[in-house]
Design an enzyme around this catalytic site. Structure first.
Site, PDB file in Angstrom:
ATOM      1  N   ASP A  99      -9.196  10.844  10.006  1.00  0.00           N
ATOM      2  CA  ASP A  99      -9.004  10.415   8.618  1.00  0.00           C
ATOM      3  C   ASP A  99      -9.820   9.155   8.322  1.00  0.00           C
ATOM      4  OD1 ASP A  99      -8.006  10.719   6.070  1.00  0.00           O
ATOM      5  OD2 ASP A  99      -6.094   9.721   6.487  1.00  0.00           O
TER       6      ASP A  99
ATOM      7  N   VAL B 155       3.439   1.106   2.865  1.00  0.00           N
ATOM      8  CA  VAL B 155       3.190  -0.009   3.779  1.00  0.00           C
ATOM      9  C   VAL B 155       3.745  -1.281   3.155  1.00  0.00           C
ATOM     10  CG1 VAL B 155       1.464  -1.387   4.991  1.00  0.00           C
ATOM     11  CG2 VAL B 155       1.104   1.064   4.685  1.00  0.00           C
TER      12      VAL B 155
ATOM     13  N   GLY C 122       0.834  -1.198   0.000  1.00  0.00           N
ATOM     14  CA  GLY C 122       0.000   0.000   0.000  1.00  0.00           C
ATOM     15  C   GLY C 122       0.866   1.245   0.000  1.00  0.00           C
TER      16      GLY C 122
ATOM     17  N   LYS D 257       4.455   0.174   8.324  1.00  0.00           N
ATOM     18  CA  LYS D 257       4.231   1.469   7.678  1.00  0.00           C
ATOM     19  C   LYS D 257       5.489   2.323   7.832  1.00  0.00           C
ATOM     20  CE  LYS D 257       1.321   4.606   9.438  1.00  0.00           C
ATOM     21  NZ  LYS D 257       0.052   5.322   9.730  1.00  0.00           N
TER      22      LYS D 257
ATOM     23  N   GLY E 142       0.576   5.801   0.364  1.00  0.00           N
ATOM     24  CA  GLY E 142      -0.226   6.999   0.590  1.00  0.00           C
ATOM     25  C   GLY E 142       0.668   8.205   0.720  1.00  0.00           C
ATOM     26  N   GLY E 143       0.069   9.328   1.140  1.00  0.00           N
ATOM     27  CA  GLY E 143       0.834  10.559   1.265  1.00  0.00           C
ATOM     28  C   GLY E 143       1.892  10.499   2.349  1.00  0.00           C
TER      29      GLY E 143
END
Length: 673
Positions: free
Chosen positions: A146, A35, A28, A50, A30-31
């Site tokens: 979030d 991960v 994964g 992460k 993201g910003g």
């Protein structure tokens, strides 16, 4: 649903590289960073790691660790540990098998029935309701910040696990907090928070409203110029238009009312007037009610599935009526759910799926509203509730991956009912009695993980707990043969005075001094549990290597002891399915360790290892076996001394379990319960 003692490990950068095989498997992005999938230890426990892009945000990172470490809830992903390195910041959490809701909804064709979607929503609502309540460790509320489908992970049963506390904040219930730094995912962000910077749990409610819309429409909130929120509002204004925007896979005559009520609830969560948004406990109750109607358990919206809060106000448990002296039990059990008899009838479908039992209790399979599969233990006779509830109080306050989770209880009926997580393979005793393949590697894993659970219980960090009933029947296994210790009805607990605000049941400093300077056996009614755990665990080791199942513990110990006395070996007792030539050494090592655990001669009791030593020795045995399975035994025999034990002076008998090898001061009293 909280956990009082959740241990969090601190990893080194080398540990993280080993766990992730040098960051080889990304799952994964993201910003914040990436991960990775990892393997935690020799037992191949899967984890998610992460890794943050920026390493200069240590203060914000530690706030995330602090908040996440306090989240002991079945619908929150478990934090295992963290690493602050010179070049990176990383979090290690449990690995959730199905991935995130965003991917499942929008990137796969996976069929998700409406009842499962409601279960997903209920699980997220339960987690948020838990966060939005005063938390015992911080005396504050938690604002997640979030909530979105990408941060809602799902396990094999499609049970929700809320993740990513990177934007979370602790909030006082009486003070409004503002921030100049507004962060989050714009498509799911509360406009009031975005424009005013006002931190409130109602912003989580807004984001959750969007999740509800995506669940019933199976569309993203924004697709090009289309805004799902505006589309739903227009659909409600135009009546029949609503049917056109919900997912056709779940839309039919039977479900339309449920879908419409879910849509209405979502729109209420999305109102711009913050004061008119519902609280998460209200959202949770309404979702539970809708699922109840869908399953045909209620005729209209007035039949709301009662929560444990409402139950506490209106119900008086039968057990407490008969035992007024235990009136504080409810307070001590405040962190688990209190089921009503009606709720458990629904969970078990009127006790339709019997898993097993005996004369004292029966076990039934059930499913909670959030899709969690559970085991409901229904006691058949009165008389032992006090001990069972005392064990439940202890179990509700501890948190370890190899200890069974207690989700709730019911004390309305004449006998007690407890609700646990489901362990699909049953007990170790069941496995030993079957003819299926049971390789030595799995047996070693069960032994080590169970020993580590007992070490955790016996350590001062957890409050020092004696289990009292360690056996193959109380070690349960999941589908991957991961063991979890169960049945705390015989358990007792010691707590340091500094960890409690009450002074009742304290062992006085005078008595503690006598215990340290006199024969501890005179004061060992509680500490005896610790010795008993070691002895009984030795019996579990014997059962694992012999596959003996229908034999009394003492008889099994006696047979192994005689074998070693006569043959200086336990080979005649070993299970023939695992006696390959290269494995005899490791079996002998385990057998001799079990002999140490089961020493009965009073003069030699000091030779018994603590559970910490047992766990360390088992790990050492496995490492030697893995590295060089045919080499000579590494265990030191009795005739050669006990090099595996600490070289420091040992406190007499049972006291060493309580205090280890450090100097004990009489100014450090404990209390018992």
């Amino acid at each position: 649903m909280g956990a009082k003692w959740q241990s969090v490990k601190i990893f080194t950068e080398d540990d993280i590289k080993r766990i992730t095989s040098n960051y080889s498997t990304p799952i994964g992005e993201g910003g914040f960073g990436v991960v990775y999938k990892g393997i935690l230890d020799d037992d191949c426990d899967l984890v998610a790691v992460k890794r943050y892009i920026r390493a200069d945000l240590k203060e914000e990172f530690m706030e995330e660790v602090n908040i996440h470490s306090q989240m002991g809830h079945k619908n929150v992903v478990r934090l295992i540990g963290y690493c602050i390195g010179e070049s990176t910041l990383t979090l290690v959490t449990e690995y959730i098998t199905k991935g995130n809701l965003d991917h499942i909804l929008h990137s796969t064709g996976t069929s998700i029935p409406l009842d499962k979607r409601l279960g997903i929503a209920i699980g997220c609502a339960e987690a948020l309701n838990y966060m939005h309540s005063i938390h015992s460790l911080s005396d504050a509320l938690v604002f997640h910040g979030d909530i979105k489908p990408a941060n809602i992970l799902l396990d094999d049963n499609l049970t929700t696990k809320v993740s990513d506390f990177g934007l979370s904040r602790l909030l006082s219930s009486s003070i409004t907090r503002y921030t100049m730094t507004v962060r989050g995912t714009i498509d799911y962000m509360d406009p009031v928070y975005l424009h005013e910077g006002r931190l409130t749990t109602k912003s989580d409610v807004y984001s959750f409203g969007i999740v509800l819309l995506e669940l019933i429409a199976r569309q993203r909130v924004r697709q090009g110029d289309i805004n799902l929120i505006g589309t739903f509002k227009e659909a409600f204004a135009n009546g029949n238009e609503f049917k056109k925007i919900v997912d056709t896979a779940i839309a039919n005559e039977n479900s339309f009312k449920i879908l419409k009520e879910t849509g209405k609830l979502a729109i209420e969560c999305l109102t711009l007037d913050v004061s008119k948004r519902p609280q998460m406990n209200d959202v949770l109750e309404r979702l539970q009610m809708l699922k109840k109607i869908l399953k045909g358990k209620a005729e209209d919206t007035r039949s709301i599935l009662s929560t444990h809060h409402a139950w506490l106000k209106n119900k008086s448990p039968s057990f407490l009526k008969r035992n007024a002296s235990n009136s504080k039990i409810l307070l001590e059990l405040s962190n688990i759910r209190k089921f009503t008899t009606e709720e458990l009838n629904e969970v078990t479908e009127n006790y339709s799926y019997l898993l097993g039992g005996d004369a004292s209790a029966k076990f039934y399979k059930g499913t909670l509203e959030d899709n969690t599969v559970v085991v409901v233990r229904k006691f058949l006779c009165a008389g032992s509730e006090e001990a069972i509830i005392s064990g439940g109080v202890i179990l509700s306050q501890i948190f370890h991956k190899n200890i069974i989770k207690l989700f709730g209880c019911c004390m309305e009926s004449e006998t007690l009912i407890l609700v646990y997580e489901n362990m699909s393979r049953g007990s170790l005793q069941d496995i030993l009695g079957k003819k299926e393949d049971f390789p030595l590697e799995k047996r070693m894993r069960i032994a080590i993980k169970t020993a580590e659970a007992l070490e955790y219980l016996h350590s001062s960090a957890t409050g020092i707990i004696g289990h009292g009933n360690v056996a193959t029947s109380t070690i349960l296994l999941d589908n991957n043969f991961l063991p979890k210790l169960s049945d705390f009805s015989s358990a007792c607990m010691l707590i340091k005075e500094s960890e409690t605000t009450t002074g009742d049941r304290l062992i006085s400093r005078v008595l503690l001094g006598r215990v340290l300077n006199d024969n501890p056996c005179r004061y060992s009614s509680v500490l005896l549990k610790l010795e008993n755990d070691v002895y009984r665990f030795g019996g579990v080791l014997f059962a694992l290597i012999s596959r003996e199942k229908n034999i009394r513990l003492d008889d099994l110990v006696d047979k192994f002891t005689k074998s070693y006395q006569i043959n200086n070996s336990g080979e005649v007792m070993f299970d023939k399915d695992i006696t390959n030539e290269e494995d005899i050494t490791v079996l002998e090592d385990i057998g001799r360790l079990a002999l140490k655990c089961t020493i009965l001669n009073a003069d030699e009791m000091v030779m018994r290892p603590t559970m910490k030593e047992v766990a360390e020795q088992l790990n050492m045995i496995r490492r030697s076996w893995k590295e060089c399975p045919t080499k000579e035994a590494t265990y030191v025999s009795e005739t050669e001394g006990i090099a595996v034990m600490s070289a420091e002076p040992r406190l007499p008998n049972m006291m060493r379990h309580l205090f280890g090898y450090r100097h004990v001061s009489t100014s450090d009293p404990i209390r018992t319960c």
